[in-house]
Design a protein around this motif. Structure first.
Motif, short mmCIF file in Angstrom:
data_model
loop_
_atom_site.label_atom_id
_atom_site.label_comp_id
_atom_site.label_asym_id
_atom_site.label_seq_id
_atom_site.Cartn_x
_atom_site.Cartn_y
_atom_site.Cartn_z
N PRO A 1 -110.03 49.18 31.74
CA PRO A 1 -109.13 48.15 32.31
C PRO A 1 -108.13 47.56 31.32
CG PRO A 1 -111.37 47.30 32.06
CD PRO A 1 -111.44 48.76 31.76
N HIS A 2 -108.52 47.42 30.04
CA HIS A 2 -107.64 46.75 29.08
C HIS A 2 -107.45 47.65 27.86
CE1 HIS A 2 -108.61 43.44 31.67
NE2 HIS A 2 -109.85 43.34 31.21
N GLN A 3 -106.25 47.60 27.28
CA GLN A 3 -105.94 48.49 26.16
C GLN A 3 -105.12 47.78 25.10
OE1 GLN A 3 -105.07 52.89 26.56
NE2 GLN A 3 -103.01 52.18 26.14
N LEU A 4 -105.32 48.21 23.85
CA LEU A 4 -104.56 47.71 22.71
C LEU A 4 -103.77 48.88 22.12
CD1 LEU A 4 -103.87 45.62 20.48
CD2 LEU A 4 -105.95 46.38 19.28
N THR A 5 -102.47 48.68 21.94
CA THR A 5 -101.59 49.70 21.36
C THR A 5 -100.97 49.14 20.09
OG1 THR A 5 -101.08 50.57 23.56
CG2 THR A 5 -99.63 51.21 21.76
N LEU B 1 -110.66 38.65 21.20
CA LEU B 1 -109.77 39.27 22.18
C LEU B 1 -109.70 40.78 21.97
CD1 LEU B 1 -107.67 39.19 24.43
CD2 LEU B 1 -105.94 38.60 22.71
N ARG B 2 -109.60 41.21 20.72
CA ARG B 2 -109.52 42.64 20.44
C ARG B 2 -110.77 43.36 20.90
NH1 ARG B 2 -109.12 43.96 14.31
NH2 ARG B 2 -111.37 43.66 14.50
N ALA B 3 -111.93 42.72 20.80
CA ALA B 3 -113.17 43.36 21.22
C ALA B 3 -113.20 43.64 22.71
CB ALA B 3 -114.36 42.49 20.82
N GLN B 4 -112.43 42.89 23.50
CA GLN B 4 -112.41 43.10 24.96
C GLN B 4 -111.47 44.23 25.37
OE1 GLN B 4 -114.44 41.41 26.95
NE2 GLN B 4 -115.22 40.25 25.21
N LEU B 5 -110.61 44.68 24.44
CA LEU B 5 -109.63 45.72 24.74
C LEU B 5 -110.26 47.07 24.40
CD1 LEU B 5 -106.54 43.90 23.19
CD2 LEU B 5 -107.40 43.76 25.54
#
Length: 457
Positions: free
Chosen positions: A181-185, A349-353
């Motif tokens: 669902p969530h992504q970090l780029t 927050l990063r851990a949720q991505l």
């Protein structure tokens, strides 16, 4: 004299053909593969399959019945038996076939020999994928498909599944919001991060999805796509007003789900749901994808008042990341760096991505921020991306798997045109109406020459 002339003609023809083959292999590898590379590779596989399998240690002793039959019929020496090979199927980028493993073998045995198989058959890469118990598929890639990206032809993508880049094994890299669902780029300047964003946003623009943007660089990245956006915040102050509205929208959707769960006894199990996808289509709210460009700008503060606003925004982003999936709200966060030094809440927050895409970065620490906690082996691959290969990235997920990908070139004017053409698909969300921006998409009176592929990625 005539013999000499004939020899010169034949020799010249061979030289010209050889030079043409070398030129095609360097400049047009897909053409070279289709004309020459594919037939040669098929011949290599067919003629050397048994010996290559034996050299790689992928053969086993024949069964007792087979050994007795061979000895009785031919009196030949009993040789080890390779895995049974299926039909060879050519593709536009390579070829593939299936192997039925012998008793005692496992897919990891074949995967461990992939590099030796690559050299033996003279192809660019060999990938091994389990199909079912006892069967694996070998995918041979004839050339580097990431040099010039051409996306394979696919049908109409499913909802919230966007083919956004090409993987190094010639398969499309699909951004699937229902799975991740969530992504970090992450990526440095001119690494191709913006190109990835354009491909993803234009793919979503063609679907019935609400697109929301937070671009604290005064909107320079997302403003051209304004006709298709349901809301756009271009500075931290506007973002601080937009995020509470999204949180309230999420809470309203949870109330809708709870109301559906509070139905009368005796209702069929399939009518009970814990997310919006279990609701009837007539009651299901539209999915929302929130793009946050240059996330570090939300964390930077100058005064104590800014610090309070920052803490509030970060808390709201964390809530959306933790609870948004069931409500159909998804996060797409990007930036150059995203570490604990940004301030309170950054690591949480990063851990949720759970999805990660890392383009070229300026230091190893940035690559570790993106991939170190989910796929440590991929950190080295991310650090080895050269500046002259914009758009190249390493994609990983929480399963520990990772692959190299590259996005196809898409100009800003083309992406903006897609958003103008799909402006009629903007869903009706009254809560976000006041955040619809009036900034027009860039209308160019005369064509502006595109920058080289090496500059834009």
């Amino acid at each position: 004299m005539s013999d000499l002339l004939t020899a010169l003609i034949l020799g010249g023809s061979v030289v010209v053909l050889g030079a043409g083959a070398v030129w095609a292999r360097q400049r047009h590898p897909a053409v070279y593969w289709a004309v020459l590379g594919l037939p040669l590779s098929v011949v290599r596989v067919l003629t050397s399959y048994g010996s290559v399998m034996d050299a790689c240690g992928l053969t086993v002793a024949p069964s007792r019945l087979r050994a007795l039959a061979v000895r009785a019929a031919t009196r030949r020496e009993i040789r080890p038996v390779p895995p049974r090979r299926g039909l060879i199927r050519p593709t536009s980028t390579g070829l593939r076939f299936r192997l039925r493993l012998a008793p005692g073998q496992e897919p990891a045995d074949v995967a461990a020999s992939a590099e030796r198989l690559r050299h033996a058959w003279g192809v660019h890469a060999v990938y091994v994928a389990p199909v079912k118990p006892g069967v694996v598929e070998l995918r041979l890639v004839g050339f580097n498909v990431l040099t010039r990206v051409r996306m394979p032809r696919t049908g109409t993508p499913d909802e919230l599944q966007i083919p956004v880049a090409l993987r190094e094994d010639a398969l499309p890299f699909v951004r699937d919001y229902l799975t991740i669902p969530h992504q970090l780029t992450l990526g440095a300047t001119l690494s191709g991060k913006s190109m990835y964003l354009r491909n993803l946003l234009t793919g979503l623009a063609r679907q019935p999805v609400a697109l929301v943007g937070i671009d604290c660089k005064r909107g320079v990245e997302l403003a051209p796509f304004a006709p298709r956006l349901s809301a756009l915040a271009t500075d931290p102050h506007e973002a601080g007003e937009l995020l509470p509205v999204l949180v309230k929208e999420m809470e309203d959707r949870y109330d809708l789900i709870k109301a559906r769960q509070g139905i009368a006894p005796g209702t069929p199990d399939e009518d009970i749901t814990s997310d919006i996808w279990g609701l009837p289509e007539s009651e299901r709210p539209v999915p929302v994808v929130l793009f946050v460009d240059e996330v570090a700008e939300l964390f930077l503060v100058a005064t104590r008042k800014d610090e309070e606003r920052r803490d509030e925004m970060v808390t709201q982003l964390i809530r959306l990341a933790q609870l948004g999936r069931a409500a159909g709200i998804y996060l797409e966060v990007s930036g150059q760096r995203f570490g604990a030094e940004l301030g309170k809440g950054a690591t949480m927050l990063r851990a949720q991505l759970s999805g990660r895409v890392c383009h070229r970065v300026n230091d190893e620490a940035s690559a570790k921020m993106a991939l170190g906690d989910i796929a440590p082996e991929a950190v080295g691959a991310a650090c080895s991306i050269a500046p002259e290969r914009p758009g190249l990235a390493v994609a990983g997920d929480t399963s520990g798997g990772w692959t190299r990908i590259r996005t196809p070139y898409l100009s800003l004017s083309e992406a903006a045109a897609v958003c103008r053409e799909t402006a009629s698909l903007v869903p009706e969300l009254p809560a976000l109406a006041r955040f619809r921006t009036s900034v027009p998409a860039y209308e160019m009176a005369s064509p502006v020459p595109a920058a080289p592929r090496t500059a834009l990625g």
